[in-house]
Design a protein around this motif. Sequence first.
Motif, PDB file in Angstrom:
ATOM      1  N   LEU A   4      63.474 -10.386  64.378  1.00 15.44           N
ATOM      2  CA  LEU A   4      64.430  -9.193  64.854  1.00 15.44           C
ATOM      3  C   LEU A   4      65.736  -9.849  64.370  1.00 15.44           C
ATOM      4  O   LEU A   4      66.623  -9.391  63.899  1.00 15.44           O
ATOM      5  N   GLU A   5      66.190 -11.124  64.320  1.00 17.40           N
ATOM      6  CA  GLU A   5      67.630 -11.722  64.004  1.00 17.40           C
ATOM      7  C   GLU A   5      67.770 -11.824  62.537  1.00 17.40           C
ATOM      8  O   GLU A   5      67.142 -12.956  61.913  1.00 17.40           O
ATOM      9  N   HIS A  87      55.000  -4.386  72.648  1.00 15.97           N
ATOM     10  CA  HIS A  87      55.590  -3.768  71.262  1.00 15.97           C
ATOM     11  C   HIS A  87      56.696  -2.696  71.782  1.00 15.97           C
ATOM     12  O   HIS A  87      57.056  -1.688  71.317  1.00 15.97           O
ATOM     13  N   VAL A  88      57.494  -3.336  73.034  1.00 24.56           N
ATOM     14  CA  VAL A  88      58.968  -2.675  73.514  1.00 24.56           C
ATOM     15  C   VAL A  88      59.802  -3.347  73.176  1.00 24.56           C
ATOM     16  O   VAL A  88      59.957  -4.713  73.516  1.00 24.56           O
ATOM     17  N   MET A 114      68.993  -0.912  63.732  1.00 26.45           N
ATOM     18  CA  MET A 114      68.177  -1.596  64.686  1.00 26.45           C
ATOM     19  C   MET A 114      66.795  -1.098  64.895  1.00 26.45           C
ATOM     20  O   MET A 114      65.844  -1.513  65.088  1.00 26.45           O
ATOM     21  N   ILE A 115      66.862   0.489  65.118  1.00 25.15           N
ATOM     22  CA  ILE A 115      65.556   1.116  65.277  1.00 25.15           C
ATOM     23  C   ILE A 115      64.467   0.982  64.027  1.00 25.15           C
ATOM     24  O   ILE A 115      63.557   0.521  64.362  1.00 25.15           O
ATOM     25  N   ALA A 120      59.770  -1.726  62.079  1.00 25.40           N
ATOM     26  CA  ALA A 120      59.323  -2.394  60.751  1.00 25.40           C
ATOM     27  C   ALA A 120      58.841  -3.861  61.507  1.00 25.40           C
ATOM     28  O   ALA A 120      57.884  -4.457  60.754  1.00 25.40           O
ATOM     29  N   CYS A 121      59.187  -4.303  62.416  1.00 24.90           N
ATOM     30  CA  CYS A 121      58.774  -5.505  63.073  1.00 24.90           C
ATOM     31  C   CYS A 121      57.577  -5.382  64.023  1.00 24.90           C
ATOM     32  O   CYS A 121      57.022  -6.494  64.567  1.00 24.90           O
ATOM     33  N   GLY A 122      57.042  -4.189  63.947  1.00 24.67           N
ATOM     34  CA  GLY A 122      55.843  -4.092  64.867  1.00 24.67           C
ATOM     35  C   GLY A 122      56.188  -3.398  66.243  1.00 24.67           C
ATOM     36  O   GLY A 122      55.077  -2.994  67.011  1.00 24.67           O
ATOM     37  N   PHE A 123      57.335  -3.087  66.609  1.00 26.91           N
ATOM     38  CA  PHE A 123      57.818  -2.518  68.025  1.00 26.91           C
ATOM     39  C   PHE A 123      57.472  -1.086  67.725  1.00 26.91           C
ATOM     40  O   PHE A 123      57.312  -0.466  66.676  1.00 26.91           O
ATOM     41  N   THR A 124      56.964  -0.566  68.839  1.00 27.85           N
ATOM     42  CA  THR A 124      56.415   0.813  68.735  1.00 27.85           C
ATOM     43  C   THR A 124      57.268   1.874  69.836  1.00 27.85           C
ATOM     44  O   THR A 124      57.024   3.073  69.812  1.00 27.85           O
TER      45      THR A 124
END
Length: 181
Positions: A4-5, A87-88, A114-115, A120-124
Amino acid sequence: MSALETVLVDGDVHLEPLAAHHIELLRAACARDPDIWEIYPVSMLGEHFDRAMEDFHATTNWVRFAVLHRGVLVGMSCYIAPDESNHVVEIGGTYIEPAARGSAGVNSAIKRLMIDHAFACGFTRIEFRVDSRNLRSQAAVRKLGAMHEGTLRRNRITWTGYVRDTCMFGLLKTEWSGGRG
């Protein structure tokens, strides 16, 4: 969390991981709107700024960004408590100085970046927690397509001693239209 960073860019809006060279510029940006801090959970104004920075850096499960618009630092935003197993992630801790709000499109660009990156990083699922008094932020989150999922009553005591109600918003990856309506 390390995925994320990263640096995120959308036209004139750049998000950079918050670093030491941003701190005094952020202090100055926060000082440009002394009234807004009354409805924030913490104050980053005047003598409160250093303590807020210490507390932010003591919290290890936040990814903090400096927000630059046309090369000028105008605020900050954060990923809060990324929960990779579920994934949150929450997006919050956002402050944008008055000159960069509204018609400049800075907030919507920040949130889109950010969204998109979180998804893209797998968070849903993206969450937003907004003080019930902060109508401008509620409207901005709704404009992104987030759904009001309820209000937590009297769940947080702010730096002023006010016991706030917190509006909970959620945005699912399957609902995301890119924040353009």
